[in-house]
Design a protein around this motif. Structure first.
Motif, PDB file in Angstrom:
ATOM      1  N   LEU B  91      71.440 -15.121 -10.610  1.00 37.81           N
ATOM      2  CA  LEU B  91      71.559 -13.631 -10.462  1.00 37.81           C
ATOM      3  C   LEU B  91      72.821 -13.344  -9.936  1.00 37.81           C
ATOM      4  O   LEU B  91      73.513 -12.369  -9.809  1.00 37.81           O
ATOM      5  N   GLY B  92      73.718 -14.456  -9.545  1.00 39.88           N
ATOM      6  CA  GLY B  92      74.939 -13.946  -8.766  1.00 39.88           C
ATOM      7  C   GLY B  92      76.048 -13.983  -9.916  1.00 39.88           C
ATOM      8  O   GLY B  92      77.165 -13.735  -9.481  1.00 39.88           O
ATOM      9  N   HIS B  93      75.832 -14.470 -11.021  1.00 41.97           N
ATOM     10  CA  HIS B  93      76.972 -14.435 -11.997  1.00 41.97           C
ATOM     11  C   HIS B  93      78.184 -15.246 -11.944  1.00 41.97           C
ATOM     12  O   HIS B  93      78.971 -15.521 -12.645  1.00 41.97           O
ATOM     13  N   ILE B 141      57.746 -16.456  -8.664  1.00 43.59           N
ATOM     14  CA  ILE B 141      58.610 -15.346  -8.482  1.00 43.59           C
ATOM     15  C   ILE B 141      57.692 -14.344  -9.421  1.00 43.59           C
ATOM     16  O   ILE B 141      57.042 -14.781 -10.331  1.00 43.59           O
ATOM     17  N   LEU B 150      67.133  -7.108 -15.747  1.00 46.25           N
ATOM     18  CA  LEU B 150      66.298  -7.401 -14.657  1.00 46.25           C
ATOM     19  C   LEU B 150      66.386  -6.070 -13.472  1.00 46.25           C
ATOM     20  O   LEU B 150      67.259  -5.514 -13.367  1.00 46.25           O
ATOM     21  N   LEU B 153      62.587  -7.949  -8.334  1.00 47.18           N
ATOM     22  CA  LEU B 153      62.206  -9.298  -7.974  1.00 47.18           C
ATOM     23  C   LEU B 153      61.225  -9.009  -6.795  1.00 47.18           C
ATOM     24  O   LEU B 153      61.351  -8.341  -5.856  1.00 47.18           O
ATOM     25  N   GLY B 156      59.875 -15.510  -4.715  1.00 49.07           N
ATOM     26  CA  GLY B 156      60.942 -16.347  -5.434  1.00 49.07           C
ATOM     27  C   GLY B 156      62.018 -16.657  -4.339  1.00 49.07           C
ATOM     28  O   GLY B 156      63.239 -17.063  -4.862  1.00 49.07           O
ATOM     29  N   ILE B 157      61.664 -16.570  -3.105  1.00 49.76           N
ATOM     30  CA  ILE B 157      62.842 -16.825  -2.181  1.00 49.76           C
ATOM     31  C   ILE B 157      62.663 -18.191  -1.486  1.00 49.76           C
ATOM     32  O   ILE B 157      63.055 -18.338  -0.473  1.00 49.76           O
ATOM     33  N   GLY B 158      61.873 -19.067  -2.154  1.00 51.97           N
ATOM     34  CA  GLY B 158      61.947 -20.485  -1.775  1.00 51.97           C
ATOM     35  C   GLY B 158      60.779 -20.935  -1.192  1.00 51.97           C
ATOM     36  O   GLY B 158      60.024 -20.053  -0.516  1.00 51.97           O
TER      37      GLY B 158
END
Lengths: 336, 336
Positions: B91-93, B141, B150, B153, B156-158
């Protein structure tokens, strides 16, 4: 009382007629050693850095054990009859030979025995040879001691597999609750602003789907060792004290875990139950809960070095009763 | 259908009048890429190793993305108008430029876009541009997609902070339950023999206070990465299927976690809900629970490469409807 002074003047060499032992409390941060005679008089004290091979690595741990020992012997010229090394998880006994060898290399030829820090914690509080221990610090463990020997353990199997009711167990739930709150998929809780105050300095990625607060928590938690989640445990005590329902629920769960672990060992007798570890502080909700379940039986653990000292005396066959333990405490404190 | 053949003969060079894209599904184990034309015809397919920078490291991940891309282009001599890279947490591209640079170094000058594997999973199942995703694999997630983008969310944070209802979440509880059972501080459960069958080869230390079974579990679990506790998740499904109450309770908790996460995103509408990840297999208790909560709305995710392909077509402005997706699936399968 003059005995200690005489030894320290160096005018008497050797041990005279007394047996002597050294007790070592080797922890993840510091190692403390005390030299004492068979009556429980503490004569010398030494400190060094991390002494637990699991966290510090074997070489550094042994070096720090040697440093603390030599510092405790100091100028006394006493060769102890035994060094009693106590350390977390020290049940495999494989730590005795490395320390004995390293001490011999340093000129101190002495026997070494190893046992767990559950033993030193227990005997820091009582000389009664049969009883129980409940410990909650970063980890959590319960133990049954019979005739001065470790007879049974419950939990203490680490943050990933167990440690129910430990600092990790509580802190992990605190930070998960804060993350769920921040994401809007868990209840609002007073824990969240407390967690945010700890994580606020974390940098943010170039992404705008998640709330920045969630990223900060993620960066902080995944940037450290998992077991460091224990740092959030005190927040549960703070939030519960101000009435937060979720924090209260977490602490109730922790107490239930501790009661289950020690309940699998503790007999329906009147033997002492020693409470150890930072989370079982006097007046706290966890120690209060244990005292309520086992009225009149709970004692607070003291300095583990004192327990290691008493174990050393037991191991050489010296008297190791309540008077001895009282003398250890009374003569250890001024040295520290 | 002959179009693919023509390109592969090498008798036509270049792209003709068609736009082309490549969709990449870069995972922790394998990277798959597909070359397709703007009608959704898949023309080439390539595979390589781990392509997720988080797990494989940035260099290896980019190399594997390049290998899969070049393999998909093959002998076609087509330069795609766009490479759509989808990967977990993408998501950070920041993964676009390294792949574009590496492809240019390899002679393929093309634009690169990056998005999350939640997007490719969603669009593997439906071309409807607005809907939801629930994924439970090693992690878990939920996502809301609006007009092909998107939009939100949940979780999905681990494994340490969230992933409620994931393979880790379930497997962690399975192995903790087995350890508590073995120690006699938890209920007897059919999970325990199933766990023991997995850990039985572990060596034992020289210590006899704990049961050897407990040591075997400890050695196995602490000898691997924490997230590998997900390996025990299938045991919960097996034990629950044979009526074990604790396994059933764990799976009910997992379902509750998934319902809470997706429930924080899913609207009271009739938009599709795509179920993805190995734990939401058709006919399993978790997918059944989700279908019961959201009747008539749940679709099973397919190959994420197909979703990446559809996203690539959307991104270049080509038609990306149900017919296109059907054509992608029909022409992708024979290439794999």
């Amino acid at each position: 009382m003059s005995l200690g002074l005489v030894y320290y003047t160096g005018t008497l060499r050797g041990n005279g007629d007394m047996r002597h032992v050294i007790g070592i409390d080797a922890g993840g941060t510091a190692t403390r050693a005390v030299l004492l005679d068979e009556t429980g008089h503490c004569l010398g004290y030494g400190r060094s850095g991390a002494g637990n091979p699991t966290s510090a690595g074997a070489r550094l741990a042994v070096s720090n054990q040697v440093i603390a020992t030599l510092a405790a012997v100091g100028q006394s010229a006493i060769t102890p009859d035994l060094v009693m090394l106590t350390l977390a998880g020290g049940l495999g006994h494989e730590s005795a030979a490395p320390l004995a060898d390293a001490l011999a290399d340093a000129g101190l030829h002495t026997a070494v025995e190893v046992t767990g820090d559950v033993m030193s914690a227990y005997f820091s509080a009582t000389a009664v040879p049969t009883g129980y221990l409940v410990l909650s610090g970063t980890g959590a463990i319960s133990a049954r001691i019979v005739d001065g020997e470790l007879d049974g353990l419950a939990d203490g199997i680490g943050w990933l597999l167990g440690d129910e009711g430990s600092g990790f167990w509580i802190g992990h739930r605190v930070v998960r609750a804060a993350a769920a709150d921040l994401e809007g998929r868990g209840p609002t809780t007073a824990l969240t602003p407390l967690v945010m105050a700890l994580v606020d300095d974390e940098a943010l990625p170039d992404e705008d789907v998640r709330r920045p607060e969630v990223w900060k928590v993620m960066r902080r938690v995944y940037g450290r060792r998992p077991v460091e989640c224990a740092e959030y445990a005190p927040l549960a005590f703070r939030a519960a004290a101000s009435g937060d329902p979720l924090a209260t629920e977490i602490l109730e769960g922790a107490l239930a875990g501790l009661l289950t672990s020690c309940g699998s060992l503790v007999g329906d007798d009147d033997r002492p139950i020693v409470l150890a570890g930072g989370l079982l502080y006097d007046g706290g909700p966890l120690s209060d809960g244990l005292k309520e379940r086992y009225p009149g039986r709970c004692l607070r653990a003291h300095d583990g070095t004192a327990g290691a000292a008493l174990l050393g005396l037991r191991a050489v066959g010296a008297a190791a009763d309540a008077d001895t333990l009282a003398r250890i405490h009374a003569t250890l404190a001024p040295l520290q």
